[in-house]
Motif scaffolding. Structure first.
Motif, PDB file in Angstrom:
ATOM      1  N   ASN A   1      63.486  -8.250  20.803  1.00 44.69           N
ATOM      2  CA  ASN A   1      62.115  -7.729  20.829  1.00 44.69           C
ATOM      3  C   ASN A   1      61.185  -8.596  19.973  1.00 44.69           C
ATOM      4  OD1 ASN A   1      63.425  -5.549  18.560  1.00 44.69           O
ATOM      5  ND2 ASN A   1      61.513  -6.516  18.001  1.00 44.69           N
ATOM      6  N   ILE A   2      59.902  -8.519  20.279  1.00 40.17           N
ATOM      7  CA  ILE A   2      58.875  -9.202  19.504  1.00 40.17           C
ATOM      8  C   ILE A   2      58.144  -8.132  18.711  1.00 40.17           C
ATOM      9  CG2 ILE A   2      56.781 -10.605  19.595  1.00 40.17           C
ATOM     10  CD1 ILE A   2      57.851 -11.790  22.215  1.00 40.17           C
ATOM     11  N   THR A   3      58.183  -8.242  17.395  1.00 44.14           N
ATOM     12  CA  THR A   3      57.605  -7.201  16.537  1.00 44.14           C
ATOM     13  C   THR A   3      56.072  -7.221  16.587  1.00 44.14           C
ATOM     14  OG1 THR A   3      57.892  -8.730  14.665  1.00 44.14           O
ATOM     15  CG2 THR A   3      59.573  -7.054  14.977  1.00 44.14           C
ATOM     16  N   ASP A   4      55.477  -6.085  16.236  1.00 46.87           N
ATOM     17  CA  ASP A   4      54.034  -5.887  16.402  1.00 46.87           C
ATOM     18  C   ASP A   4      53.170  -6.886  15.629  1.00 46.87           C
ATOM     19  OD1 ASP A   4      54.598  -3.786  18.047  1.00 46.87           O
ATOM     20  OD2 ASP A   4      54.285  -2.233  16.525  1.00 46.87           O
ATOM     21  N   ASN A   5      53.691  -7.408  14.509  1.00 47.63           N
ATOM     22  CA  ASN A   5      52.871  -8.320  13.704  1.00 47.63           C
ATOM     23  C   ASN A   5      52.477  -9.588  14.471  1.00 47.63           C
ATOM     24  OD1 ASN A   5      55.667  -8.922  13.554  1.00 47.63           O
ATOM     25  ND2 ASN A   5      55.353 -10.202  11.769  1.00 47.63           N
ATOM     26  N   PHE A   6      53.269  -9.973  15.468  1.00 42.01           N
ATOM     27  CA  PHE A   6      52.912 -11.148  16.262  1.00 42.01           C
ATOM     28  C   PHE A   6      51.689 -10.867  17.133  1.00 42.01           C
ATOM     29  CE2 PHE A   6      57.174 -12.221  15.026  1.00 42.01           C
ATOM     30  CZ  PHE A   6      57.145 -13.600  14.885  1.00 42.01           C
ATOM     31  N   PHE A   7      51.654  -9.690  17.732  1.00 44.51           N
ATOM     32  CA  PHE A   7      50.528  -9.351  18.605  1.00 44.51           C
ATOM     33  C   PHE A   7      49.227  -9.195  17.816  1.00 44.51           C
ATOM     34  CE2 PHE A   7      54.281  -7.527  20.864  1.00 44.51           C
ATOM     35  CZ  PHE A   7      54.267  -8.410  21.931  1.00 44.51           C
ATOM     36  N   LEU A   8      49.337  -8.872  16.533  1.00 46.57           N
ATOM     37  CA  LEU A   8      48.147  -8.692  15.698  1.00 46.57           C
ATOM     38  C   LEU A   8      47.562 -10.024  15.228  1.00 46.57           C
ATOM     39  CD1 LEU A   8      49.370  -5.674  13.522  1.00 46.57           C
ATOM     40  CD2 LEU A   8      47.775  -5.607  15.454  1.00 46.57           C
ATOM     41  N   ALA A   9      48.365 -11.092  15.303  1.00 45.08           N
ATOM     42  CA  ALA A   9      47.914 -12.410  14.815  1.00 45.08           C
ATOM     43  C   ALA A   9      47.384 -13.266  15.959  1.00 45.08           C
ATOM     44  CB  ALA A   9      49.076 -13.119  14.110  1.00 45.08           C
ATOM     45  N   LYS A  10      46.489 -12.703  16.757  1.00 46.60           N
ATOM     46  CA  LYS A  10      45.996 -13.393  17.954  1.00 46.60           C
ATOM     47  C   LYS A  10      45.301 -14.703  17.602  1.00 46.60           C
ATOM     48  CE  LYS A  10      43.255 -12.791  22.139  1.00 46.60           C
ATOM     49  NZ  LYS A  10      42.374 -11.913  22.928  1.00 46.60           N
ATOM     50  N   LYS A  11      45.685 -15.730  18.327  1.00 49.63           N
ATOM     51  CA  LYS A  11      45.134 -17.068  18.131  1.00 49.63           C
ATOM     52  C   LYS A  11      43.685 -17.157  18.623  1.00 49.63           C
ATOM     53  CE  LYS A  11      44.656 -21.590  18.064  1.00 49.63           C
ATOM     54  NZ  LYS A  11      44.475 -22.325  16.816  1.00 49.63           N
ATOM     55  N   LYS A  12      42.825 -17.788  17.828  1.00 50.94           N
ATOM     56  CA  LYS A  12      41.465 -18.083  18.270  1.00 50.94           C
ATOM     57  C   LYS A  12      41.472 -19.482  18.872  1.00 50.94           C
ATOM     58  CE  LYS A  12      36.632 -18.220  16.819  1.00 50.94           C
ATOM     59  NZ  LYS A  12      35.669 -18.073  15.698  1.00 50.94           N
ATOM     60  N   ILE A  13      41.229 -19.543  20.168  1.00 49.19           N
ATOM     61  CA  ILE A  13      41.323 -20.813  20.885  1.00 49.19           C
ATOM     62  C   ILE A  13      40.141 -21.723  20.557  1.00 49.19           C
ATOM     63  CG2 ILE A  13      41.536 -21.877  23.170  1.00 49.19           C
ATOM     64  CD1 ILE A  13      43.869 -20.091  22.440  1.00 49.19           C
ATOM     65  N   LYS A  14      40.457 -22.988  20.215  1.00 55.59           N
ATOM     66  CA  LYS A  14      39.413 -23.968  19.933  1.00 55.59           C
ATOM     67  C   LYS A  14      38.705 -24.381  21.223  1.00 55.59           C
ATOM     68  CE  LYS A  14      41.748 -26.212  16.013  1.00 55.59           C
ATOM     69  NZ  LYS A  14      42.402 -27.479  15.589  1.00 55.59           N
ATOM     70  N   GLU A  15      37.376 -24.410  21.185  1.00 54.87           N
ATOM     71  CA  GLU A  15      36.622 -24.807  22.364  1.00 54.87           C
ATOM     72  C   GLU A  15      36.585 -26.326  22.512  1.00 54.87           C
ATOM     73  OE1 GLU A  15      32.937 -22.948  23.222  1.00 54.87           O
ATOM     74  OE2 GLU A  15      33.461 -21.091  22.178  1.00 54.87           O
ATOM     75  N   LYS A  16      36.636 -27.040  21.401  1.00 59.02           N
ATOM     76  CA  LYS A  16      36.572 -28.500  21.451  1.00 59.02           C
ATOM     77  C   LYS A  16      37.970 -29.082  21.661  1.00 59.02           C
ATOM     78  CE  LYS A  16      32.482 -29.001  18.493  1.00 59.02           C
ATOM     79  NZ  LYS A  16      31.944 -29.622  17.254  1.00 59.02           N
ATOM     80  N   GLU A  17      38.048 -30.129  22.491  1.00 59.84           N
ATOM     81  CA  GLU A  17      39.312 -30.828  22.723  1.00 59.84           C
ATOM     82  C   GLU A  17      39.471 -31.925  21.668  1.00 59.84           C
ATOM     83  OE1 GLU A  17      37.507 -29.856  25.719  1.00 59.84           O
ATOM     84  OE2 GLU A  17      38.985 -28.245  25.624  1.00 59.84           O
ATOM     85  N   ASP A  18      39.398 -31.549  20.394  1.00 59.60           N
ATOM     86  CA  ASP A  18      39.437 -32.548  19.324  1.00 59.60           C
ATOM     87  C   ASP A  18      40.318 -32.025  18.185  1.00 59.60           C
ATOM     88  OD1 ASP A  18      38.662 -35.031  18.199  1.00 59.60           O
ATOM     89  OD2 ASP A  18      37.324 -33.947  16.847  1.00 59.60           O
ATOM     90  N   ASN A  19      41.158 -32.893  17.644  1.00 58.39           N
ATOM     91  CA  ASN A  19      42.059 -32.528  16.552  1.00 58.39           C
ATOM     92  C   ASN A  19      42.935 -31.322  16.906  1.00 58.39           C
ATOM     93  OD1 ASN A  19      41.172 -34.543  14.710  1.00 58.39           O
ATOM     94  ND2 ASN A  19      39.366 -33.303  14.244  1.00 58.39           N
ATOM     95  N   LEU A  20      43.434 -31.293  18.132  1.00 59.64           N
ATOM     96  CA  LEU A  20      44.317 -30.204  18.550  1.00 59.64           C
ATOM     97  C   LEU A  20      45.698 -30.392  17.926  1.00 59.64           C
ATOM     98  CD1 LEU A  20      43.381 -29.850  22.335  1.00 59.64           C
ATOM     99  CD2 LEU A  20      42.554 -28.514  20.387  1.00 59.64           C
TER     100      LEU A  20
END
Length: 340
Positions: free
Chosen positions: A154-173
């Motif tokens: 199972n994947i514990t709830d803390n992972f779902f709470l740490a949602k990634k904010k996607i970078k809009e710029k294609e730079d320093n990915l």
């Protein structure tokens, strides 16, 4: 006082189905220091059943009586002796396995004895739990008469709470790899792909491992972050694309569970990975050759909307299939079947 507490537990939990876990490693009170398979397939399962009305799960204690004892990746001669002893008492014996020790060709010479041991233990076990569908099917071919269940981690709830904010710029990915340092060398299987992409895209590679894998690829900056289980969901959320190359000619790799890509997927990071069977039907972009690796990475490195879309699809997929509630239901069904 200790004896009184144990007596009280026996009284309180007498009507519950009691399940004990025998580990392949020495138990530790520190969650973050436990071997990954023991943490995922024993400790997390026990935690998932805390305060359950019908089941009581704990690490195995030899002075206690259990309805079911699960041997988590433990199948040596010592385990076999204990399993036979438990069966004489009417206890159901289950082997939980997440590595394909059944295939001799995938093992090092020093590990060949484990092939013989696991076959002998499987003969004695009442049932088997595998961590992947591939492994379940492999075992079934050898032991068609056995009860074999596939139950993922199972994947514990803390992972779902740490949602990634996607970078809009294609730079320093940031392309991230998470896993044991000794296995990080598989990144080198796609190094020419990465070097080619680096000519037109600005990215670096972040290794999140228990120690520095000391891998360098000419022309690409690399970074090492020490893996911390309690913080891994936050550590991964700093990445932009997760990469998981594997040697597809190795049946050891083909038996891998979903969790390696499940963790980053659950925080919203798009995945590019080798076509491991347990990864199929997920939103991960899967590759079977270097050309596909180049094309899939090119798509994500160039397209913010695609990274965002695949990231969101990944979160929903993991919630639907690998949440604690979903996996708990699978264990309950398994316990009911075994205990008939």
């Amino acid at each position: 006082m200790f004896l009184f507490r144990e007596f009280l537990k026996l009284f309180v939990f007498s009507k519950k189905i009691r399940v004990g876990f025998v580990l392949c490693v020495f138990p530790s009170p520190y969650y973050g220091r436990i071997m990954a398979s023991a943490r995922l397939r024993a400790y997390d399962v026990i935690n998932n059943f805390n305060n359950d009305e019908n089941y009581f799960l704990e690490l195995y204690k030899p002075w206690k009586k259990y309805d079911i004892v699960i041997f988590q990746k433990k199948f040596d001669n010592e385990a076999l002796k204990l399993a036979k002893k438990l069966k004489l008492k009417g206890t159901k014996v289950v082997l939980d396995i997440n590595v394909n020790y059944y295939d001799k060709s995938a093992l090092e010479k020093t590990s060949l004895c484990m092939n013989k041991q696991i076959i002998e233990f499987t003969k004695v076990a009442d049932s088997i739990i595998s961590s992947s569908e591939y492994l379940k099917n492999y075992i079934r071919k050898m032991f068609p008469e056995k009860k074999i269940a596939y139950i993922p981690e199972n994947i514990t709830d803390n992972f779902f709470l740490a949602k990634k904010k996607i970078k809009e710029k294609e730079d320093n990915l940031k392309l991230i790899y998470v896993g044991y340092a000794i296995k990080a060398k598989e990144i080198l299987n796609i190094r020419n792909v990465l070097r080619s992409l680096r000519k037109t895209h600005n990215f670096n590679i972040v290794f999140i491992c228990e120690r520095n894998p000391e891998i360098s690829i000419n022309g690409i900056e690399t970074e090492f972050i020490k893996y911390k289980q309690r913080k891994i969901h936050k550590q991964m959320s700093e990445g932009d694309i997760f990469i998981a190359p594997r040697n597809l000619n190795d049946s050891y790799n083909l038996g891998h569970s979903f969790t390696k890509i499940g963790y980053p997927m659950s925080v919203g990071i798009p995945i590019v990975a080798s076509k491991i069977p347990s990864y199929e039907k997920s939103p991960a972009l899967l590759c079977e050759n270097k050309e596909e690796w180049k094309n899939r990475l090119e798509e994500l490195l160039s397209n913010f909307e695609l990274r965002k879309k695949i990231g969101n699809l990944g979160i929903e997929f993991c919630k639907s299939n690998y949440s604690s509630k979903s996996i708990k239901r699978q264990y309950i069904y398994f316990f009911e079947e075994v205990n008939k």
